[in-house]
Design a protein around this motif. Structure first.
Motif, PDB file in Angstrom:
ATOM      1  N   ALA A  86      37.424  -5.112  77.829  1.00 43.76           N
ATOM      2  CA  ALA A  86      38.148  -4.055  78.551  1.00 43.76           C
ATOM      3  C   ALA A  86      38.056  -4.204  80.063  1.00 43.76           C
ATOM      4  O   ALA A  86      39.074  -4.134  80.769  1.00 43.76           O
ATOM      5  CB  ALA A  86      37.631  -2.681  78.121  1.00 43.76           C
ATOM      6  N   GLN A  87      36.831  -4.411  80.584  1.00 40.31           N
ATOM      7  CA  GLN A  87      36.677  -4.506  82.042  1.00 40.31           C
ATOM      8  C   GLN A  87      37.378  -5.732  82.608  1.00 40.31           C
ATOM      9  O   GLN A  87      37.973  -5.671  83.682  1.00 40.31           O
ATOM     10  CB  GLN A  87      35.200  -4.529  82.418  1.00 40.31           C
ATOM     11  CG  GLN A  87      34.574  -3.154  82.521  1.00 40.31           C
ATOM     12  CD  GLN A  87      33.255  -3.201  83.256  1.00 40.31           C
ATOM     13  OE1 GLN A  87      32.448  -4.115  83.052  1.00 40.31           O
ATOM     14  NE2 GLN A  87      33.013  -2.239  84.110  1.00 40.31           N
ATOM     15  N   VAL A  88      37.284  -6.846  81.883  1.00 39.42           N
ATOM     16  CA  VAL A  88      37.950  -8.079  82.338  1.00 39.42           C
ATOM     17  C   VAL A  88      39.449  -7.845  82.440  1.00 39.42           C
ATOM     18  O   VAL A  88      40.087  -8.164  83.458  1.00 39.42           O
ATOM     19  CB  VAL A  88      37.643  -9.250  81.387  1.00 39.42           C
ATOM     20  CG1 VAL A  88      38.514 -10.463  81.720  1.00 39.42           C
ATOM     21  CG2 VAL A  88      36.164  -9.626  81.467  1.00 39.42           C
ATOM     22  N   GLU A  89      40.046  -7.274  81.402  1.00 38.24           N
ATOM     23  CA  GLU A  89      41.484  -7.037  81.398  1.00 38.24           C
ATOM     24  C   GLU A  89      41.882  -6.019  82.455  1.00 38.24           C
ATOM     25  O   GLU A  89      42.945  -6.132  83.083  1.00 38.24           O
ATOM     26  CB  GLU A  89      41.920  -6.591  80.010  1.00 38.24           C
ATOM     27  CG  GLU A  89      41.775  -7.701  78.971  1.00 38.24           C
ATOM     28  CD  GLU A  89      42.260  -7.296  77.593  1.00 38.24           C
ATOM     29  OE1 GLU A  89      42.450  -6.074  77.363  1.00 38.24           O
ATOM     30  OE2 GLU A  89      42.449  -8.191  76.751  1.00 38.24           O
ATOM     31  N   GLU A  90      41.025  -5.022  82.701  1.00 39.34           N
ATOM     32  CA  GLU A  90      41.313  -4.011  83.728  1.00 39.34           C
ATOM     33  C   GLU A  90      41.359  -4.633  85.121  1.00 39.34           C
ATOM     34  O   GLU A  90      42.284  -4.379  85.901  1.00 39.34           O
ATOM     35  CB  GLU A  90      40.249  -2.908  83.687  1.00 39.34           C
ATOM     36  CG  GLU A  90      40.429  -1.844  84.759  1.00 39.34           C
ATOM     37  CD  GLU A  90      39.283  -0.851  84.794  1.00 39.34           C
ATOM     38  OE1 GLU A  90      39.339   0.077  85.612  1.00 39.34           O
ATOM     39  OE2 GLU A  90      38.313  -1.013  84.009  1.00 39.34           O
ATOM     40  N   LYS A  91      40.363  -5.459  85.436  1.00 38.89           N
ATOM     41  CA  LYS A  91      40.316  -6.092  86.754  1.00 38.89           C
ATOM     42  C   LYS A  91      41.502  -7.026  86.960  1.00 38.89           C
ATOM     43  O   LYS A  91      42.109  -7.048  88.037  1.00 38.89           O
ATOM     44  CB  LYS A  91      39.006  -6.866  86.930  1.00 38.89           C
ATOM     45  CG  LYS A  91      37.747  -6.021  86.851  1.00 38.89           C
ATOM     46  CD  LYS A  91      37.689  -4.980  87.946  1.00 38.89           C
ATOM     47  CE  LYS A  91      36.384  -4.190  87.856  1.00 38.89           C
ATOM     48  NZ  LYS A  91      36.331  -3.108  88.876  1.00 38.89           N
ATOM     49  N   ILE A  92      41.845  -7.794  85.940  1.00 32.71           N
ATOM     50  CA  ILE A  92      42.977  -8.715  86.042  1.00 32.71           C
ATOM     51  C   ILE A  92      44.273  -7.932  86.258  1.00 32.71           C
ATOM     52  O   ILE A  92      45.119  -8.311  87.074  1.00 32.71           O
ATOM     53  CB  ILE A  92      43.063  -9.602  84.781  1.00 32.71           C
ATOM     54  CG1 ILE A  92      41.892 -10.590  84.770  1.00 32.71           C
ATOM     55  CG2 ILE A  92      44.394 -10.358  84.730  1.00 32.71           C
ATOM     56  CD1 ILE A  92      41.785 -11.391  83.495  1.00 32.71           C
ATOM     57  N   ALA A  93      44.439  -6.813  85.546  1.00 32.08           N
ATOM     58  CA  ALA A  93      45.636  -5.989  85.694  1.00 32.08           C
ATOM     59  C   ALA A  93      45.734  -5.401  87.100  1.00 32.08           C
ATOM     60  O   ALA A  93      46.834  -5.163  87.612  1.00 32.08           O
ATOM     61  CB  ALA A  93      45.636  -4.877  84.652  1.00 32.08           C
ATOM     62  N   GLN A  94      44.568  -5.191  87.745  1.00 31.70           N
ATOM     63  CA  GLN A  94      44.537  -4.658  89.108  1.00 31.70           C
ATOM     64  C   GLN A  94      44.813  -5.736  90.155  1.00 31.70           C
ATOM     65  O   GLN A  94      44.878  -5.441  91.345  1.00 31.70           O
ATOM     66  CB  GLN A  94      43.173  -4.019  89.389  1.00 31.70           C
ATOM     67  CG  GLN A  94      42.906  -2.758  88.592  1.00 31.70           C
ATOM     68  CD  GLN A  94      41.470  -2.274  88.733  1.00 31.70           C
ATOM     69  OE1 GLN A  94      40.615  -2.959  89.325  1.00 31.70           O
ATOM     70  NE2 GLN A  94      41.184  -1.101  88.204  1.00 31.70           N
ATOM     71  N   GLY A  95      44.966  -6.981  89.719  1.00 27.24           N
ATOM     72  CA  GLY A  95      45.236  -8.074  90.648  1.00 27.24           C
ATOM     73  C   GLY A  95      44.000  -8.797  91.126  1.00 27.24           C
ATOM     74  O   GLY A  95      44.091  -9.663  92.001  1.00 27.24           O
ATOM     75  N   ARG A  96      42.839  -8.476  90.560  1.00 24.46           N
ATOM     76  CA  ARG A  96      41.603  -9.151  90.959  1.00 24.46           C
ATOM     77  C   ARG A  96      41.345 -10.365  90.075  1.00 24.46           C
ATOM     78  O   ARG A  96      41.636 -10.362  88.888  1.00 24.46           O
ATOM     79  CB  ARG A  96      40.411  -8.192  90.878  1.00 24.46           C
ATOM     80  CG  ARG A  96      40.494  -7.033  91.852  1.00 24.46           C
ATOM     81  CD  ARG A  96      39.191  -6.295  91.932  1.00 24.46           C
ATOM     82  NE  ARG A  96      38.137  -7.098  92.530  1.00 24.46           N
ATOM     83  CZ  ARG A  96      36.883  -6.677  92.676  1.00 24.46           C
ATOM     84  NH1 ARG A  96      36.530  -5.474  92.250  1.00 24.46           N
ATOM     85  NH2 ARG A  96      35.984  -7.455  93.246  1.00 24.46           N
ATOM     86  N   ASP A  97      40.796 -11.412  90.682  1.00 24.58           N
ATOM     87  CA  ASP A  97      40.405 -12.594  89.926  1.00 24.58           C
ATOM     88  C   ASP A  97      39.038 -12.345  89.296  1.00 24.58           C
ATOM     89  O   ASP A  97      38.163 -11.716  89.899  1.00 24.58           O
ATOM     90  CB  ASP A  97      40.336 -13.817  90.834  1.00 24.58           C
ATOM     91  CG  ASP A  97      41.679 -14.157  91.460  1.00 24.58           C
ATOM     92  OD1 ASP A  97      42.712 -13.793  90.857  1.00 24.58           O
ATOM     93  OD2 ASP A  97      41.690 -14.763  92.543  1.00 24.58           O
ATOM     94  N   VAL A  98      38.858 -12.847  88.096  1.00 22.98           N
ATOM     95  CA  VAL A  98      37.612 -12.650  87.353  1.00 22.98           C
ATOM     96  C   VAL A  98      37.011 -14.014  87.018  1.00 22.98           C
ATOM     97  O   VAL A  98      37.713 -14.911  86.547  1.00 22.98           O
ATOM     98  CB  VAL A  98      37.867 -11.858  86.046  1.00 22.98           C
ATOM     99  CG1 VAL A  98      36.599 -11.779  85.205  1.00 22.98           C
ATOM    100  CG2 VAL A  98      38.386 -10.458  86.369  1.00 22.98           C
ATOM    101  N   ILE A  99      35.711 -14.154  87.270  1.00 21.84           N
ATOM    102  CA  ILE A  99      34.988 -15.377  86.906  1.00 21.84           C
ATOM    103  C   ILE A  99      34.096 -15.105  85.700  1.00 21.84           C
ATOM    104  O   ILE A  99      33.326 -14.138  85.698  1.00 21.84           O
ATOM    105  CB  ILE A  99      34.126 -15.896  88.068  1.00 21.84           C
ATOM    106  CG1 ILE A  99      34.992 -16.601  89.111  1.00 21.84           C
ATOM    107  CG2 ILE A  99      33.080 -16.875  87.564  1.00 21.84           C
ATOM    108  CD1 ILE A  99      34.205 -17.270  90.216  1.00 21.84           C
ATOM    109  N   LEU A 100      34.225 -15.949  84.687  1.00 26.14           N
ATOM    110  CA  LEU A 100      33.275 -15.969  83.584  1.00 26.14           C
ATOM    111  C   LEU A 100      32.491 -17.273  83.682  1.00 26.14           C
ATOM    112  O   LEU A 100      33.070 -18.355  83.577  1.00 26.14           O
ATOM    113  CB  LEU A 100      33.986 -15.932  82.228  1.00 26.14           C
ATOM    114  CG  LEU A 100      34.912 -14.768  81.898  1.00 26.14           C
ATOM    115  CD1 LEU A 100      35.391 -14.895  80.445  1.00 26.14           C
ATOM    116  CD2 LEU A 100      34.217 -13.443  82.093  1.00 26.14           C
TER     117      LEU A 100
END
Length: 209
Positions: A86-100
């Motif tokens: 959920a948090q990963v998808e939320e950040k991506i939808a907000q336009g933020r890049d996510v690192i795993l």
């Protein structure tokens, strides 16, 4: 409309420096968020809830598995570890890049669960250099060093499953290479489709006037 952020999935053998490269990249770029894993193991001294991990019970973790709430998860030495979706998808939808920053097994699981990931493998310059870096930690016995080397050889075979490979000669160079990959991905036609559509929809008569 805001373009979606990127999902950057980094893996590599122990000692290749993927964690250090991630930190160097984050220091130079603000629009980045590091996913926080969830685990059923007990917190260790100095670990902070929501920063180090999300600590939950086995029952809660298994309920989340049943509800498909993880991008990936695994059981290691009797404890569950996973990446909450959920948090990963939320950040991506907000336009933020996510690192795993995850192991190869986890990265392959992410590939099965999403079509958005950009998969990047961090390589050491050589196996000799990898050996120096691991020995430099001062925490390996001859037996554990051999185990890590065997593991590294096996892990490198998976590089073909990734989109990009970065050889970590220096942290500065590797972080720069990562930035170049991110920039190239943000210029893909599929990601700038909103800007293209806006240009096509402008009134031609109004422009001529």
């Amino acid at each position: 409309m805001m373009n979606r952020g990127l999902l950057l999935v980094l893996s590599g053998p122990s000692g290749a420096g993927k964690g250090t490269v991630c930190e160097a990249y984050k220091c130079r770029h603000e629009n980045i968020w590091t996913s926080v894993s969830m685990t059923t193991r007990a917190p260790r001294k100095g670990e902070v809830e929501g920063e180090s991990y999300y600590f939950v019970t086995v029952e809660e973790f298994e309920r989340k598995i049943a509800n498909d709430e993880f991008l990936e998860y695994a059981q290691v030495y009797g404890n569950y570890y996973g990446t909450p979706r959920a948090q990963v998808e939320e950040k991506i939808a907000q336009g933020r890049d996510v690192i795993l920053e995850i192991d190869i097994q986890g990265a392959l699981n992410v590939q099965e669960n999403t079509s958005e990931g950009i998969f990047i493998f961090i390589l050491p310059p050589s196996m000799n250099e990898l050996k120096k870096r691991i020995i430099g930690r001062g925490s390996e016995t001859p037996e554990s060093l051999l185990t890590r080397f065997q593991s590294a050889y096996n892990e490198i075979n998976y590089v073909s499953k990734y989109n990009y490979a970065i050889t970590n000669h220096t942290v500065e160079q590797a972080a720069h290479d990562l930035a170049c990959i991110v920039r190239a991905e943000k210029c893909r036609v599929t990601r700038v489709s909103n800007e293209i559509l806006s240009l096509k929809e402008e009134d031609l008569n109004e422009l001529i006037d």
